[in-house]
Design an enzyme around this catalytic site. Structure first.
Site, short mmCIF file in Angstrom:
data_model
loop_
_atom_site.label_atom_id
_atom_site.label_comp_id
_atom_site.label_asym_id
_atom_site.label_seq_id
_atom_site.Cartn_x
_atom_site.Cartn_y
_atom_site.Cartn_z
CG HIS A 296 61.12 70.65 19.32
ND1 HIS A 296 61.59 69.62 18.45
CD2 HIS A 296 61.89 70.71 20.21
CE1 HIS A 296 62.16 69.39 18.70
NE2 HIS A 296 62.62 70.25 20.02
CG ASN B 200 68.91 73.20 23.68
OD1 ASN B 200 69.26 74.39 22.12
ND2 ASN B 200 68.86 72.45 24.29
C1 XIL Z 1 63.14 64.14 23.58
C2 XIL Z 1 63.53 62.77 22.87
O1 XIL Z 1 63.29 63.08 21.30
C3 XIL Z 1 62.51 62.02 23.21
O2 XIL Z 1 63.28 60.34 22.71
C4 XIL Z 1 62.61 61.96 24.80
O3 XIL Z 1 61.40 60.66 25.42
C5 XIL Z 1 62.24 63.52 25.67
O4 XIL Z 1 62.96 63.77 25.15
N1 XIL Z 1 63.73 68.96 24.37
C6 XIL Z 1 64.66 68.65 24.34
C7 XIL Z 1 64.99 67.34 23.77
O5 XIL Z 1 66.06 69.68 24.78
O6 XIL Z 1 66.10 66.33 24.72
C8 XIL Z 1 63.95 67.12 23.49
O7 XIL Z 1 64.54 64.83 23.48
C9 XIL Z 1 63.11 67.04 23.35
C10 XIL Z 1 62.61 68.57 23.79
#
Ligand code: XIL
Length: 352
Positions: free
Chosen positions: A245, A209
């Site tokens: 994202h 991922n």
């Molecule tokens: C993020 C969470 O949403 C937050 O709550 C935490 O503080 C940090 O991690 N990529 C990923 C996720 O694979 O696990 C991350 O999640 C966001 C970015």
């Protein structure tokens, strides 16, 4: 005194209407309208198409916020623990495991007939201090990694359908990220991790991922080449997660083409952490653009037969990670701060 005043069928019409109105207002204030948002639920539409619409969920919010839990159950047929399965949470001390949050989400998902994506086994971030500061030899670190994977995947064998085995292995320029894993084991840690996960649950689908691999670029090409290498080595790799994202209006135009070049190798692709952030405050124009971005992403995935799942990274702005991570940005999710649906929700509903 008779009880005629509470004898509902015989009450005058105007009183009955008043009672209905008050009841409706109470339900609305409890957020019931949000749970039963207009039209069919996302999961009913996804089920009918044989696809997954998922969300990240957080155990603490499930406990504290009944409306959040109701929407999470009603609208999604797949769940990813937002933090509860990460190394630092699960194994805060070497060999000592804490399953409380992970178990809570797994039992929530099971009781609502939801698929579970396990997230994640090996990553550079959210690691416990004993691990990052341990200065372990390659041999010891390999055995620590294998043990962690065997324990976590083994615990949820048959219950977690998909694992993000390695998370975020690449830099944006396509080189391998330098972290405790690569420093000790080089690129080989990835195949080792995949093999350990396969051994612990032969039926779980095993994913890598990453973010910024959604469009055709140096990083996604590096991931593509990694898939080819792993396959040539006979390492078990079933799929690639595109975190997704996104920034408002910036969904890569090559998304669908990029999904297709991965599935052509015989791996599936999932959209694993979708959100679309914007500079705050919101405007109706931004929310309309956001709806269009969500529509584009869901369409791009479902246009490719090897892409059958889309997961949003929390469904509500109330609990999104975005404002805490990207200063001045937010409103990235399908539901607003008040757990009311946004235009993006309606867009996803229409596409499904
Ligand atoms: C993020 C969470 O949403 C937050 O709550 C935490 O503080 C940090 O991690 N990529 C990923 C996720 O694979 O696990 C991350 O999640 C966001 C970015």
């Amino acid at each position: 005194m008779t009880h005629r005043a509470v004898d509902f069928p015989r009450a005058p019409a105007v009183a009955r209407r008043l009672v209905s109105l008050v009841a409706a207002l109470c339900l609305a204030s409890l957020g019931v309208q949000a749970v039963f948002a207009a039209g069919p639920t996302l999961r009913s539409l996804a089920d009918a198409r044989g696809v997954k619409i998922g969300t990240a969920l957080a155990a603490n919010h499930l406990s504290a916020d009944a409306t959040y839990a109701s929407i999470g159950a009603a609208q999604f047929n797949s769940v990813t623990p937002e933090n509860e399965m990460k190394w630092g949470v699960v194994e805060p001390n070497r060999g000592q495991f804490n399953w409380s949050g992970a178990d809570q989400i797994v039992s929530f998902a099971q009781s609502h007939g939801q698929r579970i994506r396990g997230h994640n086994l090996v990553w550079h971030s959210q690691l416990p201090g004993w691990l990052t500061g341990g200065s372990f030899s390659a041999a010891i670190l390999t055995s620590i990694m294998k043990q962690h994977i065997a324990t976590e995947v083994g615990r949820y064998r048959g219950r977690v359908a998909v694992w993000d085995v390695v998370n975020e292995p690449f830099n944006d320029n396509g080189t391998l990220r330098s972290d405790i894993w690569t420093q000790a084991m080089g690129m080989g840690y990835i195949a080792t991790a995949l093999r350990a996960a396969r051994a612990a649950d032969p039926n779980a689908k095993l994913f890598l991922n990453d973010f910024n691999i959604e469009g055709v670029n140096a990083k996604s090409t590096a991931m593509l080449n990694l898939v080819k290498t792993l396959k040539s080595q006979g390492a078990p790799i079933d799929g690639i997660g595109f975190e997704s994202h996104f920034v408002l209006g910036q969904v890569p135009s090559s998304l669908q083409q990029n999904i297709a070049r991965f599935t052509a190798l015989g791996v599936s692709v999932e959209i694993t952490e979708l959100d679309v952030r914007m500079t705050l405050p919101t405007t109706s124009a931004k929310l309309t653009q956001q709806a269009s971005d969500y529509r584009t992403v869901v369409n791009a995935c479902l246009a490719v037969s090897g892409c059958r799942a889309i997961t949003v990274w929390e469904f509500t702005d109330k609990y999104s990670w975005v404002p805490g991570t990207f200063s001045g940005q937010g409103a990235a999710d399908l539901y607003d701060q008040n757990l009311q649906t946004k235009p993006a929700y309606t867009a996803v509903q229409q596409v499904l």
